[in-house]
Design a protein around this motif. Sequence first.
Motif, PDB file in Angstrom:
ATOM      1  N   ILE A  65       0.743  -1.242   0.040  1.00 11.13           N
ATOM      2  CA  ILE A  65       0.123  -0.071  -0.135  1.00 11.13           C
ATOM      3  C   ILE A  65       0.832   1.359   0.007  1.00 11.13           C
ATOM      4  O   ILE A  65       1.705   1.440   0.757  1.00 11.13           O
ATOM      5  CB  ILE A  65      -1.011   0.082   1.207  1.00 11.13           C
ATOM      6  N   LYS A  66       0.780   2.090  -1.009  1.00 15.02           N
ATOM      7  CA  LYS A  66       1.495   3.515  -0.913  1.00 15.02           C
ATOM      8  C   LYS A  66       0.755   4.426  -0.213  1.00 15.02           C
ATOM      9  O   LYS A  66      -0.612   4.643  -0.416  1.00 15.02           O
ATOM     10  CB  LYS A  66       1.497   3.841  -2.356  1.00 15.02           C
ATOM     11  N   VAL A  67       1.309   5.062   0.921  1.00 14.09           N
ATOM     12  CA  VAL A  67       0.742   6.003   1.739  1.00 14.09           C
ATOM     13  C   VAL A  67       1.435   7.221   1.506  1.00 14.09           C
ATOM     14  O   VAL A  67       2.680   7.336   1.456  1.00 14.09           O
ATOM     15  CB  VAL A  67       0.855   5.597   2.962  1.00 14.09           C
ATOM     16  N   TYR A  68       0.718   8.448   1.344  1.00 12.24           N
ATOM     17  CA  TYR A  68       1.197   9.597   1.244  1.00 12.24           C
ATOM     18  C   TYR A  68       0.607  10.648   2.566  1.00 12.24           C
ATOM     19  O   TYR A  68      -0.556  10.312   2.906  1.00 12.24           O
ATOM     20  CB  TYR A  68       0.368  10.296  -0.074  1.00 12.24           C
ATOM     21  N   LYS A  69       1.543  10.945   3.255  1.00 12.01           N
ATOM     22  CA  LYS A  69       1.259  11.831   4.375  1.00 12.01           C
ATOM     23  C   LYS A  69       2.412  12.904   4.541  1.00 12.01           C
ATOM     24  O   LYS A  69       3.218  12.876   3.929  1.00 12.01           O
ATOM     25  CB  LYS A  69       1.416  10.922   5.473  1.00 12.01           C
ATOM     26  N   SER A  70       1.874  13.877   5.047  1.00 12.75           N
ATOM     27  CA  SER A  70       2.825  14.844   5.765  1.00 12.75           C
ATOM     28  C   SER A  70       3.824  14.583   6.609  1.00 12.75           C
ATOM     29  O   SER A  70       4.030  13.733   7.223  1.00 12.75           O
ATOM     30  CB  SER A  70       1.935  16.122   6.219  1.00 12.75           C
ATOM     31  N   PRO A  71       5.091  15.205   6.112  1.00 16.48           N
ATOM     32  CA  PRO A  71       6.231  14.625   7.074  1.00 16.48           C
ATOM     33  C   PRO A  71       6.129  15.170   8.490  1.00 16.48           C
ATOM     34  O   PRO A  71       6.695  14.755   9.398  1.00 16.48           O
ATOM     35  CB  PRO A  71       7.314  15.508   6.322  1.00 16.48           C
ATOM     36  N   THR A  72       5.252  16.087   8.911  1.00 16.38           N
ATOM     37  CA  THR A  72       5.207  16.531  10.460  1.00 16.38           C
ATOM     38  C   THR A  72       4.036  15.825  10.778  1.00 16.38           C
ATOM     39  O   THR A  72       3.701  16.260  11.967  1.00 16.38           O
ATOM     40  CB  THR A  72       5.204  17.913  10.226  1.00 16.38           C
ATOM     41  N   THR A 116      -3.547   9.879   2.635  1.00 18.16           N
ATOM     42  CA  THR A 116      -3.943   9.120   1.458  1.00 18.16           C
ATOM     43  C   THR A 116      -3.286   7.929   1.286  1.00 18.16           C
ATOM     44  O   THR A 116      -2.052   7.808   1.004  1.00 18.16           O
ATOM     45  CB  THR A 116      -4.183  10.110   0.197  1.00 18.16           C
ATOM     46  N   ALA A 117      -3.738   6.597   0.967  1.00 19.06           N
ATOM     47  CA  ALA A 117      -3.237   5.447   0.746  1.00 19.06           C
ATOM     48  C   ALA A 117      -3.744   4.790  -0.399  1.00 19.06           C
ATOM     49  O   ALA A 117      -5.130   4.982  -0.901  1.00 19.06           O
ATOM     50  CB  ALA A 117      -3.405   4.381   1.791  1.00 19.06           C
ATOM     51  N   LEU A 118      -3.023   4.236  -1.474  1.00 20.18           N
ATOM     52  CA  LEU A 118      -3.502   3.747  -2.610  1.00 20.18           C
ATOM     53  C   LEU A 118      -3.050   2.314  -2.908  1.00 20.18           C
ATOM     54  O   LEU A 118      -1.778   1.855  -2.364  1.00 20.18           O
ATOM     55  CB  LEU A 118      -2.736   4.530  -3.841  1.00 20.18           C
ATOM     56  N   VAL A 119      -3.725   1.610  -3.327  1.00 15.94           N
ATOM     57  CA  VAL A 119      -3.566   0.080  -3.488  1.00 15.94           C
ATOM     58  C   VAL A 119      -4.369  -0.274  -4.622  1.00 15.94           C
ATOM     59  O   VAL A 119      -5.504  -0.325  -4.668  1.00 15.94           O
ATOM     60  CB  VAL A 119      -3.200  -0.847  -2.289  1.00 15.94           C
TER      61      VAL A 119
END
Length: 184
Positions: A65-72, A116-119
């Motif tokens: 699963i590809k997860v996009y998130k803020s670094p903070t 947001t996560a993508l699979v």
Amino acid sequence: MFEKMFRGMFAAAVPCVVLGTVLIVTGCAPEAAAEYAEKAENTVVADGGAGDATLAAAIADAPTIKVYKSPTCGCCALWVDHMREAGFELDVEDTDDMVGVKVDAGLPLQLQSCHTALVGDYVFEGHIPAEVIARFLAEAPSARGLAVPGMPVGSPGMEFGNRVDPYDVIQFDAEGKTSVYERR
């Protein structure tokens, strides 16, 4: 007004931007790692037998699963921990362009949260419990994905003492039509 109210929900300041009546969250609640570690379970929630095996198989068979998130974002990091502890393999990317990620994923504005996560062709938005994602993947519906809009207290990564606010896991399709997938 909204920013002040939103900040009041948490012990520390939460960076956010208010545009008209739309609140865009750009950061999350502070980490509560010690408290989270006490509550975290290393297995999918039990349902009495055969369902456990199905969920475990869904997790084992799931692609990364590809997860996009803020670094903070601390709550996003805690959600990532929750997913990994359930057995999911994740590829986590910190980005300062979460709006772009959400637009590219076709995520309806009213369903947005912090990460947001993508699979495959599926989109998973926000603090969705791992076992719900596992069940959704096992069912493989024709839906576009699931979302937990906002940041409900008590959802994975949003633990706050023993408080658990009720929330809905929303299923949505490519046209943005929604239905309640599960109530928590």
